[in-house]
Motif scaffolding. Structure first.
Motif, short mmCIF file in Angstrom:
data_model
loop_
_atom_site.label_atom_id
_atom_site.label_comp_id
_atom_site.label_asym_id
_atom_site.label_seq_id
_atom_site.Cartn_x
_atom_site.Cartn_y
_atom_site.Cartn_z
N THR A 129 78.40 -8.43 77.36
CA THR A 129 78.37 -8.45 75.89
C THR A 129 79.53 -9.25 75.31
O THR A 129 79.37 -9.93 74.29
CB THR A 129 78.38 -7.02 75.32
OG1 THR A 129 79.50 -6.30 75.85
CG2 THR A 129 77.09 -6.28 75.68
N ARG A 130 80.67 -9.19 75.96
CA ARG A 130 81.79 -10.00 75.48
C ARG A 130 81.47 -11.50 75.60
O ARG A 130 81.69 -12.27 74.66
CB ARG A 130 83.06 -9.68 76.27
CG ARG A 130 84.29 -10.46 75.77
CD ARG A 130 85.56 -10.02 76.47
NE ARG A 130 85.51 -10.25 77.90
CZ ARG A 130 85.41 -9.31 78.83
NH1 ARG A 130 85.33 -8.04 78.48
NH2 ARG A 130 85.37 -9.61 80.11
N ALA A 131 80.92 -11.91 76.75
CA ALA A 131 80.65 -13.32 76.98
C ALA A 131 79.53 -13.85 76.08
O ALA A 131 79.61 -14.97 75.57
CB ALA A 131 80.29 -13.56 78.45
N VAL A 132 78.48 -13.05 75.89
CA VAL A 132 77.33 -13.51 75.12
C VAL A 132 77.52 -13.33 73.62
O VAL A 132 77.22 -14.24 72.84
CB VAL A 132 76.05 -12.77 75.58
CG1 VAL A 132 74.87 -13.11 74.67
CG2 VAL A 132 75.71 -13.11 77.02
N ILE A 133 78.03 -12.16 73.22
CA ILE A 133 78.06 -11.83 71.79
C ILE A 133 79.43 -12.10 71.18
O ILE A 133 79.60 -13.00 70.35
CB ILE A 133 77.66 -10.36 71.56
CG1 ILE A 133 76.29 -10.06 72.19
CG2 ILE A 133 77.62 -10.07 70.05
CD1 ILE A 133 75.88 -8.60 72.11
#
Length: 236
Positions: A129-133
């Protein structure tokens, strides 16, 4: 792939998922599937870092997709699946930001800080979620309200500009079945449109998760202390 949801999370994506499945356009891929499916968190993390993706492998068995992480890759998906219709879920930006900050952002940051040390699944979820969002979509600046709102508005305009008019539905789930069914060319069901996963429901899930992980964390700490005490006794 029949339908690509290009809207950000917290724009009614769970309601749209349920609606598409009731219209026979499921299973529908959603963040829940990304978290649950074996290997998918790592796959989306790799995709966010620029690795090539076998999209047919990701969506094997799915007829539609909504929400993050897939909406982050809407350009790639609309190119790979040129026959798929595109639904851009929208809502007023200010309530969207409040809802996102109070639900998935709180949950995501809490998982990274509190749950990830105990559970491999939580570590994978936090990284993905950190990398994508939070980094991939908002450049690490989601807490900057003006920046996040600008990203949201720019995303809507970019999708509108890039996807041909006859392939795109800009859709507020409050509009119900009629515009969605007309766009997809399917009959309107004789049942209420599903409105699920509202902010209060999300906050309740967050509270329950905190209680559960707090209990498990306490149990783990006690187990570790007990193990250490037993080890010292065997060494004495």
């Amino acid at each position: 792939m029949h339908v690509i949801g290009a809207g950000f999370g917290r724009t009614g994506t769970m309601s749209l998922k349920v609606a598409l499945e009731r219209l026979g356009l499921g299973p529908c891929y959603h963040m829940r599937e990304a978290i649950r499916a074996p290997g998918h968190k790592a796959l989306w993390l790799d995709a966010a870092q620029g690795a090539p993706v076998e999209w047919d492998r990701v969506f094997d068995g799915y007829a539609s997709t909504v929400d993050w992480p897939a909406c982050h890759f809407w350009r790639e998906l609309t190119a790979v699946y040129p026959e798929a219709r595109v639904v851009l879920t929208v809502r007023d930006p200010e309530p969207w930001y409040r809802s996102t900050r109070e639900t998935i952002y709180v949950l995501s940051t809490w998982v990274a800080r509190v749950a990830a040390p105990f559970f491999p699944t939580a570590r994978g979820m936090a990284a993905m979620t950190r990398a994508v969002i939070w980094d991939g979509t908002f450049g690490g600046r989601f807490e900057d309200r003006d920046h996040a709102l600008a990203v949201f508005r720019d995303h809507v305009e970019e999708v509108r500009a890039a996807v041909p008019h006859d392939r795109l539905l800009v859709y507020d789930v409050k509009e119900g079945w009629e515009p969605l069914c007309r766009f997809l060319g399917v009959p309107v069901p004789d049942e209420p449109f599903p409105h699920v996963n509202d902010r209060d429901h999300q906050k309740g899930k967050i509270r329950r998760a905190r209680v559960l992980v707090g209990a498990l964390g306490t149990a783990s700490a006690l187990a570790a202390l007990t193990g250490a005490a037993l080890w010292r006794r065997t060494r004495a």
